[in-house]
Design an enzyme around this catalytic site. Structure first.
Site, PDB file in Angstrom:
ATOM      1  N   ARG A 145       0.816  -1.230   0.000  1.00 43.02           N
ATOM      2  CA  ARG A 145       0.000   0.000   0.000  1.00 43.02           C
ATOM      3  C   ARG A 145       0.847   1.277   0.000  1.00 43.02           C
ATOM      4  O   ARG A 145       0.494   2.266   0.646  1.00 43.02           O
ATOM      5  CB  ARG A 145      -0.958   0.049   1.183  1.00 43.02           C
ATOM      6  N   CYS A 150     -10.391   0.078   2.827  1.00 37.84           N
ATOM      7  CA  CYS A 150      -9.864  -0.266   4.149  1.00 37.84           C
ATOM      8  C   CYS A 150      -9.188   0.956   4.751  1.00 37.84           C
ATOM      9  O   CYS A 150      -8.372   1.615   4.091  1.00 37.84           O
ATOM     10  CB  CYS A 150      -8.863  -1.423   4.031  1.00 37.84           C
ATOM     11  N   GLU A 172      -4.139   3.363   6.276  1.00 41.53           N
ATOM     12  CA  GLU A 172      -3.871   3.199   4.839  1.00 41.53           C
ATOM     13  C   GLU A 172      -4.438   4.402   4.080  1.00 41.53           C
ATOM     14  O   GLU A 172      -3.858   4.879   3.108  1.00 41.53           O
ATOM     15  CB  GLU A 172      -4.535   1.904   4.362  1.00 41.53           C
TER      16      GLU A 172
HETATM   17  N1  EPU Z   1     -12.500 -10.338   9.316  1.00 44.40           N
HETATM   18  C1  EPU Z   1     -13.299 -10.342  10.428  1.00 44.40           C
HETATM   19  N2  EPU Z   1     -14.185  -9.313  10.607  1.00 44.40           N
HETATM   20  C2  EPU Z   1     -14.287  -8.288   9.711  1.00 44.40           C
HETATM   21  C3  EPU Z   1     -13.470  -8.287   8.574  1.00 44.40           C
HETATM   22  C4  EPU Z   1     -12.571  -9.325   8.382  1.00 44.40           C
HETATM   23  O1  EPU Z   1     -13.210 -11.235  11.258  1.00 44.40           O
HETATM   24  O2  EPU Z   1     -15.114  -7.399   9.940  1.00 44.40           O
HETATM   25  C5  EPU Z   1     -11.566 -11.453   9.106  1.00 44.40           C
HETATM   26  C6  EPU Z   1     -11.959 -12.283   7.882  1.00 44.40           C
HETATM   27  O3  EPU Z   1     -12.906 -13.252   8.198  1.00 44.40           O
HETATM   28  C7  EPU Z   1     -10.629 -12.878   7.463  1.00 44.40           C
HETATM   29  C8  EPU Z   1      -9.611 -11.806   7.866  1.00 44.40           C
HETATM   30  O4  EPU Z   1     -10.273 -10.963   8.807  1.00 44.40           O
HETATM   31  O5  EPU Z   1     -10.351 -14.025   8.223  1.00 44.40           O
HETATM   32  C9  EPU Z   1      -9.151 -10.978   6.650  1.00 44.40           C
HETATM   33  O6  EPU Z   1     -10.287 -10.334   6.076  1.00 44.40           O
HETATM   34  P1  EPU Z   1     -10.480 -10.184   4.490  1.00 44.40           P
HETATM   35  O7  EPU Z   1     -10.357 -11.502   3.843  1.00 44.40           O
HETATM   36  O8  EPU Z   1     -11.715  -9.397   4.277  1.00 44.40           O
HETATM   37  O9  EPU Z   1      -9.222  -9.369   4.019  1.00 44.40           O
HETATM   38  P2  EPU Z   1      -8.568  -8.045   4.600  1.00 44.40           P
HETATM   39  O10 EPU Z   1      -7.177  -8.380   5.005  1.00 44.40           O
HETATM   40  O11 EPU Z   1      -9.443  -7.375   5.604  1.00 44.40           O
HETATM   41  C10 EPU Z   1      -7.453  -7.266   2.361  1.00 44.40           C
HETATM   42  C11 EPU Z   1      -7.215  -5.872   1.847  1.00 44.40           C
HETATM   43  C12 EPU Z   1      -8.436  -5.389   1.065  1.00 44.40           C
HETATM   44  C13 EPU Z   1      -8.733  -6.385  -0.057  1.00 44.40           C
HETATM   45  C14 EPU Z   1      -8.985  -7.752   0.569  1.00 44.40           C
HETATM   46  C15 EPU Z   1      -9.288  -8.853  -0.443  1.00 44.40           C
HETATM   47  C16 EPU Z   1      -5.806  -4.578   3.385  1.00 44.40           C
HETATM   48  C17 EPU Z   1      -5.780  -3.612   4.518  1.00 44.40           C
HETATM   49  N3  EPU Z   1      -7.015  -4.959   2.966  1.00 44.40           N
HETATM   50  O12 EPU Z   1      -8.527  -7.149   3.294  1.00 44.40           O
HETATM   51  O13 EPU Z   1      -8.071  -4.149   0.489  1.00 44.40           O
HETATM   52  O14 EPU Z   1      -9.876  -5.972  -0.784  1.00 44.40           O
HETATM   53  O15 EPU Z   1      -7.800  -8.148   1.296  1.00 44.40           O
HETATM   54  O16 EPU Z   1      -8.270  -8.988  -1.355  1.00 44.40           O
HETATM   55  O17 EPU Z   1      -4.746  -4.957   2.902  1.00 44.40           O
HETATM   56  C18 EPU Z   1      -8.129  -1.793   0.686  1.00 44.40           C
HETATM   57  O18 EPU Z   1      -6.900  -1.869   0.698  1.00 44.40           O
HETATM   58  O19 EPU Z   1      -8.756  -0.701   0.712  1.00 44.40           O
HETATM   59  C19 EPU Z   1      -8.870  -3.031   0.680  1.00 44.40           C
HETATM   60  C20 EPU Z   1     -10.172  -3.074   0.802  1.00 44.40           C
END
Ligand code: EPU
Length: 315
Positions: free
Chosen positions: A181, A229, A299
């Protein structure tokens, strides 16, 4: 400060343009100056004039990862929304080998959704992993946007910028310094890039695009106003999961709410202010630090927020 230093550019400059209408959070005050260049040739001179006058230059894409303070910014915002900046030059040579990687030239104002759809339709792979990320090519490059399935830097060959001194430069991947990022493109105006895509079966690419898009639709509040995010994932962990475990889903300050769908998103309702969002960010950081000892790093990009009342230190 007068606007004389922008003489000759009056046709492309607005003054005190409200930025709330140019950001996906739909909050924020005005830009002192707002430029919509008609061609890339105008950008170096605009940047040089601002530099001489001590005026900050802030490039704006779709405002998809941005929080602008309620006071706005005393700066020149550059928005590359002229059709000249939406162009994509595809390699349509008939003589191209079927498995040969394909270079395309994209301009910074090109819309990512459209670019991905066109690439998939033409059987060019590499961008479909970015399905569901809103923004322009310039914004995505600056942030090295991406997710679990890939980041935009994976397909970048070179990036064309106008640097802080007003010089046009082409940077290779190393110079662009892509990281999680982030990139070395901060402080430049990204004008375009050369991307390298891999030929693939359009049906398979479309299926992959749909799969990622559906997954995001199921887990993220894509149809609400948000900046994606808010926090970067801490090393080895998930910001969304920590915020969720801290019981913060649905927590509200004014018109800003921690999304009940995905805890790393703050969504705004009509009447929300940037200060509401900042205060909520402060609460989240404090509660997650108290409960888990993790200092969440933002971010989202902040414009003009140093002056915001009671904003927590932003890292
Ligand atoms: N989770 C929860 N509660 C929530 C949200 C997530 O328990 O409210 C858990 C999920 O169940 C999962 C873990 O946290 O086990 C990770 O969540 P998720 O798969 O949604 O991925 P993320 O790490 O939160 C990242 C990127 C997103 C991108 C997604 C999918 C970052 C900060 N975020 O999200 O990017 O869309 O992977 O590829 O790196 C962004 O950068 O703006 C963004 C949305």
């Amino acid at each position: 400060m007068k606007t004389d230093f922008l003489s000759g550019f009056s046709g492309i400059i607005a003054e005190n343009e409200p930025l709330a209408r140019h950001t996906c959070l739909r909050v924020g005050g005005p830009a002192r100056w707002f430029a919509r260049p008609r061609s890339v040739d105008q950008i170096p001179e605009l940047v040089r004039r601002c530099r001489q006058e001590g005026v900050e230059v802030l490039p704006l894409g779709l405002g998809a990862n941005l929080l602008v303070s309620d006071e706005g910014v005393d700066a020149l915002v550059i928005r590359l929304s002229d059709p000249a900046f939406e162009r994509v030059d595809w390699d349509e040579r008939e003589s191209r080998q079927t498995d040969e990687p394909v270079s395309i030239t994209v301009h910074a104002g090109a819309d990512m959704y459209r670019l991905i759809s066109d690439a998939v339709r033409k059987g060019l792979g590499g961008l479909e992993s970015l399905a569901g990320i809103p923004g322009t090519v310039g914004g995505l490059l600056r942030m090295n946007a991406g997710g679990r399935f890939g980041n935009i830097c994976d397909v970048v060959h070179t990036v064309d910028v106008v640097d802080a001194d007003g010089h046009s430069r082409t940077m290779n991947r190393e110079q662009a310094g892509f990281r999680y990022r982030g990139s070395n493109l901060a402080g430049t105006v990204v004008c375009g890039a050369t991307l390298v895509l891999k030929p693939g079966d359009p049906t398979q690419l479309r299926a992959r695009f749909k799969e990622i898009w559906e997954l995001k639709k199921k887990t993220q509040p894509l149809s609400d106003n948000s900046a994606g995010c808010v926090f970067k994932n801490p090393s080895g962990g998930s910001a969304g999961s920590l915020i969720d475990q801290a019981g913060l889903k649905g927590r509200r300050v004014g018109g800003a709410v921690v999304s009940p769908k995905h805890a790393n998103f703050i969504v705004t309702e009509v009447g929300a202010t940037a200060q509401d969002v900042l205060s909520l960010i402060g609460i989240i950081r404090r509660e997650v630090a108290d409960r888990f000892g993790v200092e969440l790093e933002t971010e989202v990009q902040f414009w003009g927020c140093q002056r915001a009342r009671s904003a927590e230190p932003i890292v």
